[in-house]
Design a protein around this motif. Structure first.
Motif, PDB file in Angstrom:
ATOM      1  N   ASP A  33      11.115   3.673   5.139  1.00 39.34           N
ATOM      2  CA  ASP A  33       9.560   3.205   6.159  1.00 39.34           C
ATOM      3  C   ASP A  33       9.254   1.969   6.377  1.00 39.34           C
ATOM      4  O   ASP A  33       9.123   1.857   5.470  1.00 39.34           O
ATOM      5  CB  ASP A  33       9.574   4.491   5.680  1.00 39.34           C
ATOM      6  CG  ASP A  33       8.443   4.528   6.916  1.00 39.34           C
ATOM      7  OD1 ASP A  33       8.357   4.025   7.571  1.00 39.34           O
ATOM      8  OD2 ASP A  33       7.482   4.938   6.096  1.00 39.34           O
ATOM      9  N   GLY A  36       5.357   2.537   8.484  1.00 39.07           N
ATOM     10  CA  GLY A  36       5.068   3.674   8.065  1.00 39.07           C
ATOM     11  C   GLY A  36       4.007   2.267   7.430  1.00 39.07           C
ATOM     12  O   GLY A  36       2.495   2.539   7.679  1.00 39.07           O
ATOM     13  N   PRO A  37       3.985   1.559   6.095  1.00 39.30           N
ATOM     14  CA  PRO A  37       3.522   1.024   5.502  1.00 39.30           C
ATOM     15  C   PRO A  37       2.694  -0.132   6.875  1.00 39.30           C
ATOM     16  O   PRO A  37       1.520  -0.549   6.487  1.00 39.30           O
ATOM     17  CB  PRO A  37       3.629   0.210   4.796  1.00 39.30           C
ATOM     18  CG  PRO A  37       5.417   0.964   4.536  1.00 39.30           C
ATOM     19  CD  PRO A  37       5.826   1.379   5.692  1.00 39.30           C
ATOM     20  N   HIS A  39       1.825   0.638   9.774  1.00 43.89           N
ATOM     21  CA  HIS A  39       0.875   1.345  11.052  1.00 43.89           C
ATOM     22  C   HIS A  39      -0.480   2.443   9.955  1.00 43.89           C
ATOM     23  O   HIS A  39      -1.386   2.126  10.318  1.00 43.89           O
ATOM     24  CB  HIS A  39       1.461   2.809  10.730  1.00 43.89           C
ATOM     25  CG  HIS A  39       1.825   1.837  12.428  1.00 43.89           C
ATOM     26  ND1 HIS A  39       1.551   1.372  13.942  1.00 43.89           N
ATOM     27  CD2 HIS A  39       3.256   1.988  12.727  1.00 43.89           C
ATOM     28  CE1 HIS A  39       2.241   1.141  14.149  1.00 43.89           C
ATOM     29  NE2 HIS A  39       3.963   1.154  13.697  1.00 43.89           N
ATOM     30  N   SER A  40      -0.375   1.709   8.945  1.00 44.74           N
ATOM     31  CA  SER A  40      -1.091   2.951   7.139  1.00 44.74           C
ATOM     32  C   SER A  40      -2.582   2.052   7.094  1.00 44.74           C
ATOM     33  O   SER A  40      -3.940   2.717   7.758  1.00 44.74           O
ATOM     34  CB  SER A  40      -0.554   3.212   6.046  1.00 44.74           C
ATOM     35  OG  SER A  40      -0.336   2.118   5.734  1.00 44.74           O
ATOM     36  N   ILE A  41      -2.235   1.328   8.067  1.00 49.20           N
ATOM     37  CA  ILE A  41      -3.423   0.411   8.190  1.00 49.20           C
ATOM     38  C   ILE A  41      -4.371  -0.184   9.063  1.00 49.20           C
ATOM     39  O   ILE A  41      -5.643  -0.214   8.278  1.00 49.20           O
ATOM     40  CB  ILE A  41      -3.257  -1.351   7.457  1.00 49.20           C
ATOM     41  CG1 ILE A  41      -4.204  -2.224   6.945  1.00 49.20           C
ATOM     42  CG2 ILE A  41      -2.676  -1.868   8.285  1.00 49.20           C
ATOM     43  CD1 ILE A  41      -4.999  -1.860   5.684  1.00 49.20           C
ATOM     44  N   PHE A  43      -5.448   3.014   9.915  1.00 47.82           N
ATOM     45  CA  PHE A  43      -5.471   4.358  10.075  1.00 47.82           C
ATOM     46  C   PHE A  43      -6.926   4.215   8.965  1.00 47.82           C
ATOM     47  O   PHE A  43      -6.929   4.289   7.764  1.00 47.82           O
ATOM     48  CB  PHE A  43      -5.078   5.784   9.818  1.00 47.82           C
ATOM     49  CG  PHE A  43      -4.241   5.713  11.482  1.00 47.82           C
ATOM     50  CD1 PHE A  43      -4.370   5.635  12.476  1.00 47.82           C
ATOM     51  CD2 PHE A  43      -2.372   5.126  10.736  1.00 47.82           C
ATOM     52  CE1 PHE A  43      -3.784   5.722  13.698  1.00 47.82           C
ATOM     53  CE2 PHE A  43      -1.533   5.096  12.231  1.00 47.82           C
ATOM     54  CZ  PHE A  43      -2.555   5.613  13.254  1.00 47.82           C
ATOM     55  N   ASP A  44      -8.355   4.771   9.310  1.00 51.07           N
ATOM     56  CA  ASP A  44      -9.281   5.461   8.283  1.00 51.07           C
ATOM     57  C   ASP A  44      -8.369   6.646   6.990  1.00 51.07           C
ATOM     58  O   ASP A  44      -7.317   7.457   7.656  1.00 51.07           O
ATOM     59  CB  ASP A  44     -10.468   6.088   8.964  1.00 51.07           C
ATOM     60  CG  ASP A  44     -11.574   4.810   9.957  1.00 51.07           C
ATOM     61  OD1 ASP A  44     -10.905   3.491   9.185  1.00 51.07           O
ATOM     62  OD2 ASP A  44     -11.968   4.832  10.541  1.00 51.07           O
ATOM     63  N   ASP A  45      -8.756   6.508   5.765  1.00 57.04           N
ATOM     64  CA  ASP A  45      -8.962   7.764   4.913  1.00 57.04           C
ATOM     65  C   ASP A  45      -9.735   8.589   5.560  1.00 57.04           C
ATOM     66  O   ASP A  45     -10.560   8.398   5.949  1.00 57.04           O
ATOM     67  CB  ASP A  45      -8.960   6.890   3.769  1.00 57.04           C
ATOM     68  CG  ASP A  45      -8.301   5.670   3.510  1.00 57.04           C
ATOM     69  OD1 ASP A  45      -7.608   5.693   3.437  1.00 57.04           O
ATOM     70  OD2 ASP A  45      -9.165   5.290   2.035  1.00 57.04           O
ATOM     71  N   ASP A  46      -8.717   9.712   5.115  1.00 56.70           N
ATOM     72  CA  ASP A  46      -9.373  10.755   5.508  1.00 56.70           C
ATOM     73  C   ASP A  46     -10.966  11.427   4.842  1.00 56.70           C
ATOM     74  O   ASP A  46     -11.896  12.277   5.032  1.00 56.70           O
ATOM     75  CB  ASP A  46      -8.699  12.060   5.733  1.00 56.70           C
ATOM     76  CG  ASP A  46      -7.269  11.880   6.266  1.00 56.70           C
ATOM     77  OD1 ASP A  46      -7.715  11.651   7.957  1.00 56.70           O
ATOM     78  OD2 ASP A  46      -6.064  12.886   6.171  1.00 56.70           O
TER      79      ASP A  46
END
Length: 70
Positions: A33, A36-37, A39-41, A43-46
């Motif tokens: 992957d 993935g890493p 794109h993860s930056i 998005f905010d944490d849930d």
């Protein structure tokens, strides 16, 4: 000329080790992957992080511009 008898086998061994490490990384899933890493930056944490109990508390005597003993 005598140095070539040492440098050529050393270079061949280093290339063989690099190829082995590359195939080990592919087999162990290091390249599965790649997006993935990255794109993860975006998005905010849930859930927001709560301050830990071990965090130091602010001491009123540590205010800037205030010297100890005042």
């Amino acid at each position: 000329m005598a140095a070539l008898y040492i440098l050529i086998p050393v270079a061949v061994v280093l290339v063989a080790v690099a190829i082995w490490v590359f195939f080990w990384a592919v087999d162990s899933g290091q390249f599965d992957d790649l997006d993935g890493p990255a794109h993860s930056i975006l998005f905010d944490d849930d859930q927001p992080q709560k301050p830990s109990a071990a965090a130091p508390q602010n001491d009123p005597e540590d205010e800037p511009g205030k010297q100890k003993g005042e």
